[in-house]
Scaffold this active site. Structure first.
Site, short mmCIF file in Angstrom:
data_model
loop_
_atom_site.label_atom_id
_atom_site.label_comp_id
_atom_site.label_asym_id
_atom_site.label_seq_id
_atom_site.Cartn_x
_atom_site.Cartn_y
_atom_site.Cartn_z
N LYS A 79 101.27 60.92 21.71
CA LYS A 79 100.73 59.34 22.34
C LYS A 79 101.28 59.19 23.55
O LYS A 79 102.46 59.64 23.95
CB LYS A 79 101.15 58.28 21.48
N SER A 154 96.61 50.98 18.20
CA SER A 154 96.50 51.44 19.73
C SER A 154 96.45 52.81 19.71
O SER A 154 96.49 53.42 20.78
CB SER A 154 97.48 50.76 20.55
N SER A 178 99.47 50.10 14.52
CA SER A 178 98.93 50.97 15.54
C SER A 178 98.91 52.43 15.35
O SER A 178 98.16 53.32 15.81
CB SER A 178 99.53 50.85 16.88
#
Ligand code: GLN
Length: 475
Positions: A79, A154, A178
Protein backbone atom coordinates in the site's frame (compact mmCIF):
# COMPACT_ATOMS: atom_id res chain seq x y z
CA UNK A 1 4.09 -20.74 -16.33
CA UNK A 2 0.65 -20.35 -14.80
CA UNK A 3 0.65 -17.88 -11.94
CA UNK A 4 -3.09 -18.25 -11.24
CA UNK A 5 -3.81 -19.58 -7.78
CA UNK A 6 -0.20 -19.37 -6.58
CA UNK A 7 0.15 -19.06 -2.81
CA UNK A 8 3.06 -18.27 -0.50
CA UNK A 9 3.12 -21.90 0.49
CA UNK A 10 3.14 -23.18 -3.10
CA UNK A 11 5.89 -20.79 -4.22
CA UNK A 12 8.11 -21.90 -1.35
CA UNK A 13 7.60 -25.50 -2.35
CA UNK A 14 8.18 -24.79 -6.09
CA UNK A 15 11.37 -22.78 -5.53
CA UNK A 16 12.82 -25.47 -3.30
CA UNK A 17 12.00 -28.03 -6.00
CA UNK A 18 13.51 -25.68 -8.63
CA UNK A 19 10.32 -25.71 -10.73
CA UNK A 20 11.20 -22.13 -11.68
CA UNK A 21 13.50 -19.38 -10.43
CA UNK A 22 12.46 -16.34 -8.41
CA UNK A 23 13.51 -14.13 -11.32
CA UNK A 24 11.38 -16.05 -13.81
CA UNK A 25 8.48 -15.77 -11.42
CA UNK A 26 8.90 -12.03 -10.93
CA UNK A 27 9.12 -11.53 -14.70
CA UNK A 28 5.84 -13.43 -15.20
CA UNK A 29 4.16 -11.15 -12.68
CA UNK A 30 5.36 -7.96 -14.35
CA UNK A 31 4.27 -9.23 -17.77
CA UNK A 32 0.83 -9.98 -16.37
CA UNK A 33 0.54 -6.71 -14.42
CA UNK A 34 1.40 -4.63 -17.49
CA UNK A 35 -1.60 -6.09 -19.32
CA UNK A 36 -4.05 -6.62 -16.52
CA UNK A 37 -3.60 -3.41 -14.56
CA UNK A 38 -4.76 -1.30 -17.49
CA UNK A 39 -8.29 -2.34 -16.64
CA UNK A 40 -7.97 -2.73 -12.84
CA UNK A 41 -5.79 0.25 -11.86
CA UNK A 42 -4.48 -1.34 -8.66
CA UNK A 43 -0.92 0.02 -8.82
CA UNK A 44 0.27 3.61 -8.51
CA UNK A 45 3.86 2.68 -9.30
CA UNK A 46 5.86 -0.44 -10.15
CA UNK A 47 9.29 -1.23 -8.73
CA UNK A 48 10.60 -3.61 -11.36
CA UNK A 49 14.26 -2.86 -10.87
CA UNK A 50 14.10 -3.44 -7.13
CA UNK A 51 12.01 -6.59 -7.58
CA UNK A 52 14.38 -8.15 -10.10
CA UNK A 53 17.35 -7.52 -7.87
CA UNK A 54 15.51 -8.97 -4.84
CA UNK A 55 14.54 -12.03 -6.89
CA UNK A 56 18.13 -12.38 -8.11
CA UNK A 57 19.30 -12.38 -4.51
CA UNK A 58 16.84 -15.16 -3.65
CA UNK A 59 18.07 -17.25 -6.60
CA UNK A 60 21.68 -16.69 -5.57
CA UNK A 61 20.94 -17.84 -2.04
CA UNK A 62 19.23 -20.99 -3.28
CA UNK A 63 22.11 -21.76 -5.65
CA UNK A 64 24.67 -21.06 -2.93
CA UNK A 65 22.93 -23.39 -0.50
CA UNK A 66 22.02 -20.52 1.82
CA UNK A 67 18.41 -21.63 1.91
CA UNK A 68 15.14 -19.86 1.26
CA UNK A 69 13.42 -17.39 3.59
CA UNK A 70 9.78 -17.98 4.52
CA UNK A 71 8.73 -15.38 1.95
CA UNK A 72 11.60 -16.06 -0.44
CA UNK A 73 10.64 -15.00 -3.97
CA UNK A 74 7.03 -14.15 -3.04
CA UNK A 75 5.77 -11.30 -5.27
CA UNK A 76 4.03 -8.75 -3.06
CA UNK A 77 2.25 -5.42 -3.47
CA UNK A 78 2.56 -2.69 -0.83
CA UNK A 79 0.00 0.00 0.00
CA UNK A 80 1.32 3.42 -0.91
CA UNK A 81 1.30 4.75 2.65
CA UNK A 82 4.07 2.33 3.74
CA UNK A 83 7.62 3.58 3.21
CA UNK A 84 10.12 1.70 1.04
CA UNK A 85 13.47 3.50 0.92
CA UNK A 86 14.14 5.14 -2.43
CA UNK A 87 10.63 4.58 -3.81
CA UNK A 88 7.87 7.11 -4.21
CA UNK A 89 5.34 7.08 -1.38
CA UNK A 90 2.35 9.28 -2.11
CA UNK A 91 -0.49 8.06 0.14
CA UNK A 92 -2.48 8.80 -3.05
CA UNK A 93 -2.24 12.50 -2.27
CA UNK A 94 -1.31 15.33 -4.63
CA UNK A 95 0.61 16.77 -1.73
CA UNK A 96 3.10 13.88 -1.85
CA UNK A 97 3.06 13.24 -5.58
CA UNK A 98 6.85 13.46 -5.82
CA UNK A 99 7.80 12.36 -2.32
CA UNK A 100 10.40 9.61 -2.05
CA UNK A 101 10.82 7.61 1.14
CA UNK A 102 14.15 8.05 2.88
CA UNK A 103 13.91 4.92 5.03
CA UNK A 104 12.14 1.57 5.25
CA UNK A 105 9.12 0.87 7.42
CA UNK A 106 9.86 -1.87 9.95
CA UNK A 107 7.45 -4.23 8.16
CA UNK A 108 9.39 -3.62 4.92
CA UNK A 109 12.68 -4.54 6.60
CA UNK A 110 11.04 -7.68 7.93
CA UNK A 111 9.65 -8.68 4.54
CA UNK A 112 13.03 -8.02 2.91
CA UNK A 113 14.83 -10.15 5.48
CA UNK A 114 12.38 -12.91 4.72
CA UNK A 115 13.05 -12.71 0.95
CA UNK A 116 9.87 -11.06 -0.38
CA UNK A 117 9.90 -9.37 -3.79
CA UNK A 118 8.22 -5.95 -4.03
CA UNK A 119 6.22 -5.48 -7.23
CA UNK A 120 5.02 -1.96 -6.56
CA UNK A 121 2.88 0.43 -4.54
CA UNK A 122 -0.88 0.23 -4.57
CA UNK A 123 -3.67 2.75 -4.92
CA UNK A 124 -5.67 3.83 -1.87
CA UNK A 125 -7.95 6.54 -0.56
CA UNK A 126 -5.89 9.63 0.15
CA UNK A 127 -4.09 9.16 3.50
CA UNK A 128 -6.24 6.02 4.00
CA UNK A 129 -9.46 7.98 4.41
CA UNK A 130 -12.34 6.34 2.61
CA UNK A 131 -14.07 3.07 1.84
CA UNK A 132 -13.90 2.83 -1.95
CA UNK A 133 -10.45 4.05 -3.10
CA UNK A 134 -12.32 6.80 -4.97
CA UNK A 135 -10.60 9.39 -2.77
CA UNK A 136 -7.28 8.72 -4.49
CA UNK A 137 -5.92 11.86 -6.12
CA UNK A 138 -4.59 9.80 -9.02
CA UNK A 139 -6.90 7.10 -10.30
CA UNK A 140 -9.89 4.86 -9.82
CA UNK A 141 -9.32 1.20 -8.96
CA UNK A 142 -11.84 -1.26 -10.35
CA UNK A 143 -13.13 -4.35 -8.57
CA UNK A 144 -11.75 -7.38 -10.44
CA UNK A 145 -15.11 -9.18 -10.04
CA UNK A 146 -17.06 -6.37 -11.71
CA UNK A 147 -15.17 -3.50 -13.27
CA UNK A 148 -18.07 -1.08 -12.70
CA UNK A 149 -17.78 -1.54 -8.96
CA UNK A 150 -15.39 -0.27 -6.32
CA UNK A 151 -12.80 -2.56 -4.72
CA UNK A 152 -13.57 -1.08 -1.29
CA UNK A 153 -11.10 0.99 0.66
CA UNK A 154 -9.00 2.43 1.75
CA UNK A 155 -6.58 -0.38 0.78
CA UNK A 156 -8.50 -1.04 -2.45
CA UNK A 157 -5.42 -1.32 -4.66
CA UNK A 158 -3.87 -4.01 -2.47
CA UNK A 159 -7.12 -6.01 -2.35
CA UNK A 160 -7.64 -5.72 -6.12
CA UNK A 161 -4.01 -6.69 -6.85
CA UNK A 162 -4.35 -9.94 -4.89
CA UNK A 163 -7.88 -10.69 -6.14
CA UNK A 164 -6.84 -10.27 -9.78
CA UNK A 165 -3.74 -12.44 -9.24
CA UNK A 166 -1.37 -9.54 -9.95
CA UNK A 167 0.25 -10.22 -6.56
CA UNK A 168 0.43 -13.27 -4.32
CA UNK A 169 -0.03 -11.16 -1.22
CA UNK A 170 -0.15 -7.49 -0.23
CA UNK A 171 0.12 -5.16 2.73
CA UNK A 172 -2.60 -2.76 3.75
CA UNK A 173 -3.40 -0.61 6.75
CA UNK A 174 -6.61 -0.74 8.78
CA UNK A 175 -7.82 2.14 10.95
CA UNK A 176 -11.55 1.44 10.80
CA UNK A 177 -11.84 -1.41 8.31
CA UNK A 178 -9.47 -0.57 5.48
CA UNK A 179 -8.08 -4.09 5.20
CA UNK A 180 -11.18 -6.12 6.02
CA UNK A 181 -13.79 -4.23 3.95
CA UNK A 182 -11.83 -4.27 0.65
CA UNK A 183 -10.90 -7.91 1.33
CA UNK A 184 -14.64 -8.66 1.61
CA UNK A 185 -15.49 -6.69 -1.56
CA UNK A 186 -12.74 -8.36 -3.59
CA UNK A 187 -12.98 -11.90 -2.20
CA UNK A 188 -9.58 -12.11 -0.53
CA UNK A 189 -8.50 -12.79 3.03
CA UNK A 190 -7.59 -9.68 5.05
CA UNK A 191 -6.26 -9.56 8.60
CA UNK A 192 -6.23 -6.61 10.99
CA UNK A 193 -3.86 -7.65 13.77
CA UNK A 194 -4.22 -6.73 17.45
CA UNK A 195 -3.21 -3.12 18.09
CA UNK A 196 0.46 -3.41 19.00
CA UNK A 197 1.12 -6.77 17.32
CA UNK A 198 2.76 -5.22 14.24
CA UNK A 199 5.05 -2.18 14.25
CA UNK A 200 3.59 0.98 12.74
CA UNK A 201 6.99 2.57 12.21
CA UNK A 202 7.12 3.81 8.63
CA UNK A 203 3.41 3.77 7.88
CA UNK A 204 2.00 7.27 7.38
CA UNK A 205 -0.09 7.82 10.47
CA UNK A 206 -3.82 8.40 9.99
CA UNK A 207 -5.24 7.87 13.50
CA UNK A 208 -2.42 6.55 15.63
CA UNK A 209 -4.52 4.92 18.33
CA UNK A 210 -6.35 2.83 15.71
CA UNK A 211 -3.91 2.16 12.82
CA UNK A 212 -2.52 -1.32 12.21
CA UNK A 213 -0.70 -2.84 9.24
CA UNK A 214 -1.84 -6.24 8.03
CA UNK A 215 -1.80 -8.74 5.17
CA UNK A 216 -4.04 -9.49 2.19
CA UNK A 217 -3.70 -13.06 0.94
CA UNK A 218 -5.59 -15.66 -1.08
CA UNK A 219 -5.80 -18.15 1.79
CA UNK A 220 -6.07 -18.00 5.57
CA UNK A 221 -3.01 -20.22 5.75
CA UNK A 222 -0.99 -17.60 3.84
CA UNK A 223 -2.34 -14.87 6.15
CA UNK A 224 -0.97 -16.82 9.10
CA UNK A 225 2.44 -17.22 7.45
CA UNK A 226 2.66 -13.54 6.52
CA UNK A 227 1.35 -12.26 9.84
CA UNK A 228 3.95 -14.27 11.74
CA UNK A 229 6.68 -12.58 9.69
CA UNK A 230 5.24 -9.09 10.27
CA UNK A 231 4.62 -9.34 14.01
CA UNK A 232 6.89 -8.54 16.91
CA UNK A 233 7.98 -5.72 19.16
CA UNK A 234 9.91 -2.84 17.61
CA UNK A 235 12.01 -0.32 19.45
CA UNK A 236 10.89 2.30 16.88
CA UNK A 237 7.20 1.98 17.82
CA UNK A 238 6.52 2.40 21.53
CA UNK A 239 2.99 1.01 21.09
CA UNK A 240 4.28 -2.29 19.73
CA UNK A 241 3.89 -5.07 22.27
CA UNK A 242 6.39 -7.62 23.59
CA UNK A 243 4.61 -10.65 22.18
CA UNK A 244 5.90 -13.42 20.04
CA UNK A 245 3.71 -15.80 18.14
CA UNK A 246 4.52 -19.47 18.07
CA UNK A 247 3.89 -22.28 15.65
CA UNK A 248 0.25 -22.60 16.67
CA UNK A 249 -0.41 -19.86 14.09
CA UNK A 250 0.84 -22.08 11.29
CA UNK A 251 -0.16 -25.50 12.54
CA UNK A 252 -3.35 -25.08 14.54
CA UNK A 253 -4.32 -28.16 16.49
CA UNK A 254 -7.69 -29.20 15.13
CA UNK A 255 -8.83 -30.61 18.45
CA UNK A 256 -8.09 -27.32 20.23
CA UNK A 257 -9.81 -25.24 17.57
CA UNK A 258 -12.95 -27.35 17.83
CA UNK A 259 -13.14 -26.56 21.53
CA UNK A 260 -13.51 -22.83 20.84
CA UNK A 261 -16.90 -21.15 21.27
CA UNK A 262 -18.03 -18.59 18.70
CA UNK A 263 -20.36 -15.75 19.71
CA UNK A 264 -22.88 -14.21 17.32
CA UNK A 265 -23.74 -10.64 18.41
CA UNK A 266 -27.38 -9.70 17.82
CA UNK A 267 -26.48 -6.05 17.24
CA UNK A 268 -24.71 -6.95 13.98
CA UNK A 269 -27.77 -8.38 12.27
CA UNK A 270 -29.76 -5.20 11.86
CA UNK A 271 -31.66 -3.11 9.30
CA UNK A 272 -29.41 -2.11 6.48
CA UNK A 273 -27.73 -5.51 6.38
CA UNK A 274 -28.30 -6.91 2.91
CA UNK A 275 -30.50 -10.07 3.01
CA UNK A 276 -28.16 -12.04 0.82
CA UNK A 277 -25.18 -11.13 3.01
CA UNK A 278 -27.15 -12.13 6.14
CA UNK A 279 -28.09 -15.49 4.59
CA UNK A 280 -24.52 -16.26 3.65
CA UNK A 281 -23.26 -15.39 7.14
CA UNK A 282 -25.86 -17.74 8.60
CA UNK A 283 -24.57 -20.47 6.31
CA UNK A 284 -21.08 -19.92 7.71
CA UNK A 285 -22.46 -20.28 11.24
CA UNK A 286 -23.97 -23.63 10.22
CA UNK A 287 -20.69 -24.71 8.59
CA UNK A 288 -18.78 -23.96 11.78
CA UNK A 289 -21.34 -25.95 13.77
CA UNK A 290 -20.83 -28.84 11.35
CA UNK A 291 -17.15 -28.71 12.23
CA UNK A 292 -18.14 -29.25 15.85
CA UNK A 293 -17.59 -25.64 16.96
CA UNK A 294 -20.14 -24.37 19.49
CA UNK A 295 -21.93 -21.12 18.72
CA UNK A 296 -23.77 -18.83 21.09
CA UNK A 297 -25.85 -15.64 20.84
CA UNK A 298 -24.17 -12.71 22.56
CA UNK A 299 -24.67 -8.96 22.91
CA UNK A 300 -22.35 -6.01 22.30
CA UNK A 301 -24.76 -3.31 23.47
CA UNK A 302 -22.69 -0.21 22.65
CA UNK A 303 -22.15 -1.13 19.00
CA UNK A 304 -24.65 1.51 17.91
CA UNK A 305 -22.38 4.29 19.18
CA UNK A 306 -19.21 3.04 17.52
CA UNK A 307 -19.52 4.95 14.25
CA UNK A 308 -20.19 8.27 16.02
CA UNK A 309 -17.37 7.65 18.45
CA UNK A 310 -14.98 6.83 15.59
CA UNK A 311 -15.93 9.95 13.63
CA UNK A 312 -14.80 12.07 16.59
CA UNK A 313 -11.66 10.25 17.71
CA UNK A 314 -10.38 9.47 14.21
CA UNK A 315 -10.63 13.03 12.76
CA UNK A 316 -9.11 14.44 15.96
CA UNK A 317 -6.05 12.26 15.44
CA UNK A 318 -6.08 12.90 11.69
CA UNK A 319 -6.05 16.67 12.14
CA UNK A 320 -3.05 16.37 14.38
CA UNK A 321 -1.16 13.80 12.27
CA UNK A 322 -1.72 15.60 8.98
CA UNK A 323 -0.50 18.91 10.39
CA UNK A 324 3.03 17.77 9.50
CA UNK A 325 2.19 18.24 5.82
CA UNK A 326 2.92 21.94 5.80
CA UNK A 327 4.42 22.25 2.34
CA UNK A 328 7.91 22.51 3.75
CA UNK A 329 9.05 19.14 5.00
CA UNK A 330 7.56 16.64 2.58
CA UNK A 331 6.96 16.56 -1.14
CA UNK A 332 7.03 19.44 -3.53
CA UNK A 333 6.46 23.02 -2.55
CA UNK A 334 4.07 25.54 -4.08
CA UNK A 335 5.64 28.99 -4.20
CA UNK A 336 4.40 31.67 -1.82
CA UNK A 337 5.43 35.11 -0.53
CA UNK A 338 5.28 34.40 3.18
CA UNK A 339 4.96 31.49 5.61
CA UNK A 340 1.20 31.62 6.23
CA UNK A 341 0.52 31.88 2.54
CA UNK A 342 2.86 28.94 1.97
CA UNK A 343 0.90 26.75 4.41
CA UNK A 344 -2.41 27.80 2.94
CA UNK A 345 -1.40 27.32 -0.67
CA UNK A 346 0.19 23.93 -0.14
CA UNK A 347 -2.53 22.50 2.05
CA UNK A 348 -5.28 23.87 -0.15
CA UNK A 349 -3.67 22.52 -3.31
CA UNK A 350 -2.44 19.26 -1.78
CA UNK A 351 -5.36 17.84 0.22
CA UNK A 352 -8.47 16.43 -1.44
CA UNK A 353 -12.01 17.18 -0.18
CA UNK A 354 -12.27 14.19 2.20
CA UNK A 355 -8.97 15.01 3.89
CA UNK A 356 -10.04 18.63 4.29
CA UNK A 357 -13.40 17.54 5.73
CA UNK A 358 -11.71 15.40 8.37
CA UNK A 359 -9.03 17.94 9.25
CA UNK A 360 -11.77 20.52 9.84
CA UNK A 361 -13.90 18.11 11.88
CA UNK A 362 -10.92 17.06 13.96
CA UNK A 363 -9.76 20.60 14.60
CA UNK A 364 -13.30 21.47 15.69
CA UNK A 365 -13.72 18.60 18.17
CA UNK A 366 -10.35 19.37 19.74
CA UNK A 367 -10.90 23.12 19.99
CA UNK A 368 -11.16 24.72 23.38
CA UNK A 369 -14.74 24.66 24.67
CA UNK A 370 -15.64 21.61 22.57
CA UNK A 371 -12.91 19.23 23.65
CA UNK A 372 -14.80 17.90 26.68
CA UNK A 373 -18.15 17.85 24.95
CA UNK A 374 -16.93 15.83 21.98
CA UNK A 375 -13.47 14.33 22.26
CA UNK A 376 -13.60 13.63 25.99
CA UNK A 377 -17.02 11.98 25.75
CA UNK A 378 -16.03 9.94 22.72
CA UNK A 379 -13.11 8.54 24.71
CA UNK A 380 -15.55 7.45 27.41
CA UNK A 381 -17.77 5.76 24.82
CA UNK A 382 -14.70 4.05 23.42
CA UNK A 383 -14.04 2.59 26.86
CA UNK A 384 -17.60 1.23 26.95
CA UNK A 385 -17.20 -0.37 23.53
CA UNK A 386 -14.00 -2.02 24.67
CA UNK A 387 -15.78 -3.20 27.82
CA UNK A 388 -18.46 -4.84 25.65
CA UNK A 389 -15.76 -6.97 24.04
CA UNK A 390 -14.14 -7.76 27.40
CA UNK A 391 -17.50 -8.97 28.73
CA UNK A 392 -18.29 -10.98 25.60
CA UNK A 393 -14.88 -12.64 25.67
CA UNK A 394 -15.61 -13.98 29.14
CA UNK A 395 -18.32 -16.12 27.51
CA UNK A 396 -16.89 -16.90 24.07
CA UNK A 397 -13.45 -17.19 22.44
CA UNK A 398 -14.22 -15.69 19.04
CA UNK A 399 -16.97 -13.45 17.64
CA UNK A 400 -18.45 -13.88 14.17
CA UNK A 401 -20.09 -11.02 12.24
CA UNK A 402 -20.54 -9.75 8.69
CA UNK A 403 -17.63 -7.56 7.50
CA UNK A 404 -19.73 -4.92 5.80
CA UNK A 405 -23.49 -4.59 5.20
CA UNK A 406 -23.46 -5.00 1.41
CA UNK A 407 -21.47 -6.36 -1.49
CA UNK A 408 -19.29 -3.98 -3.55
CA UNK A 409 -21.21 -0.91 -4.68
CA UNK A 410 -20.99 0.86 -8.03
CA UNK A 411 -18.25 3.40 -8.75
CA UNK A 412 -19.73 6.85 -8.08
CA UNK A 413 -22.73 5.50 -6.16
CA UNK A 414 -21.76 6.97 -2.77
CA UNK A 415 -19.27 9.71 -3.60
CA UNK A 416 -21.78 12.52 -2.99
CA UNK A 417 -22.98 11.13 0.30
CA UNK A 418 -20.16 10.77 2.84
CA UNK A 419 -22.54 9.45 5.49
CA UNK A 420 -23.67 6.54 3.28
CA UNK A 421 -20.01 5.81 2.61
CA UNK A 422 -19.16 5.87 6.34
CA UNK A 423 -21.85 3.26 7.04
CA UNK A 424 -19.94 0.58 5.18
CA UNK A 425 -17.53 0.39 8.14
CA UNK A 426 -20.20 -0.05 10.78
CA UNK A 427 -19.11 -3.66 11.59
CA UNK A 428 -15.36 -3.13 11.38
CA UNK A 429 -14.91 0.08 13.38
CA UNK A 430 -15.75 -1.34 16.85
CA UNK A 431 -12.82 -3.75 16.43
CA UNK A 432 -10.29 -0.91 15.98
CA UNK A 433 -11.79 1.02 18.90
CA UNK A 434 -11.29 -2.06 21.11
CA UNK A 435 -7.86 -2.86 19.64
CA UNK A 436 -8.67 -6.56 19.10
CA UNK A 437 -7.68 -8.62 16.03
CA UNK A 438 -10.12 -9.52 13.24
CA UNK A 439 -10.02 -11.24 9.89
CA UNK A 440 -12.19 -11.08 6.80
CA UNK A 441 -12.63 -14.43 5.05
CA UNK A 442 -14.58 -15.00 1.81
CA UNK A 443 -17.71 -17.15 2.26
CA UNK A 444 -17.70 -20.34 0.24
CA UNK A 445 -20.20 -21.55 -2.35
CA UNK A 446 -21.05 -18.04 -3.37
CA UNK A 447 -21.86 -17.37 -6.99
CA UNK A 448 -22.48 -13.61 -6.87
CA UNK A 449 -20.20 -10.77 -5.84
CA UNK A 450 -17.81 -11.72 -3.01
CA UNK A 451 -19.03 -11.64 0.59
CA UNK A 452 -16.78 -11.81 3.62
CA UNK A 453 -17.39 -12.90 7.18
CA UNK A 454 -15.48 -11.43 10.08
CA UNK A 455 -13.93 -13.39 12.94
CA UNK A 456 -12.91 -11.22 15.89
CA UNK A 457 -10.51 -12.56 18.51
CA UNK A 458 -9.24 -11.68 21.99
CA UNK A 459 -6.20 -9.42 22.27
CA UNK A 460 -3.18 -11.21 20.79
CA UNK A 461 -5.24 -14.33 20.05
CA UNK A 462 -4.79 -14.18 16.26
CA UNK A 463 -4.20 -17.93 16.55
CA UNK A 464 -7.90 -18.49 17.35
CA UNK A 465 -9.32 -16.60 14.36
CA UNK A 466 -6.65 -17.91 11.99
CA UNK A 467 -7.25 -21.42 13.34
CA UNK A 468 -11.00 -21.38 12.77
CA UNK A 469 -10.41 -19.75 9.40
CA UNK A 470 -8.03 -22.48 8.32
CA UNK A 471 -10.46 -25.19 9.41
CA UNK A 472 -13.28 -23.53 7.46
CA UNK A 473 -11.08 -23.03 4.42
CA UNK A 474 -10.15 -26.70 4.30
CA UNK A 475 -13.61 -28.21 4.95
N1 GLN B 1 -13.23 3.60 5.76
C1 GLN B 1 -12.82 4.07 7.05
C2 GLN B 1 -12.58 5.56 6.99
O1 GLN B 1 -12.88 6.13 6.01
C3 GLN B 1 -11.62 3.33 7.52
C4 GLN B 1 -10.36 3.81 6.92
C5 GLN B 1 -9.19 3.00 7.32
O2 GLN B 1 -9.32 1.95 7.95
N2 GLN B 1 -8.03 3.48 6.99
O3 GLN B 1 -12.11 6.16 7.91
Amino acid sequence: MDIKGLTIKKIHHDLVKKEYSAKELAKEYFDFIKKEDEKIGAFLSLSEEMAMSQAGEVDKNIAGGKGLGVLGGVPMAIKDNILIEGLKCTAASKLLRDYKASYNATVINKLKASGAVFLGKTNMDEFAMGSSTENSAFKITHNPHDLERVPGGSSGGSAAAVASEMAVAALGSDTGGSIRQPAAFCGTVGLKPTYGAVSRYGVMAMASSLDQIGPFTKTVEDAAILFKELSGQDIMDSTSAPVSYGDELLNPKIEDIKKLTVGIPEEYFVDGLDKNVANKINEVVKDLEKLGIKTKKISLPHTKYALFCYYIIMPAEVSSNLSRFDGIRYGTREKADNLIELYKKNRDFGFGPESKRRILLGTFVLSSGYYDAYYGRAQKVRALIKQDFDEAFKKVDVILTPVTPTTAFKIGEKTDDPLAMYLSDIFTIPVNLAGVPAISIPVKNNTGLPIGFQLIGKHFREADILGIGQLYEKM
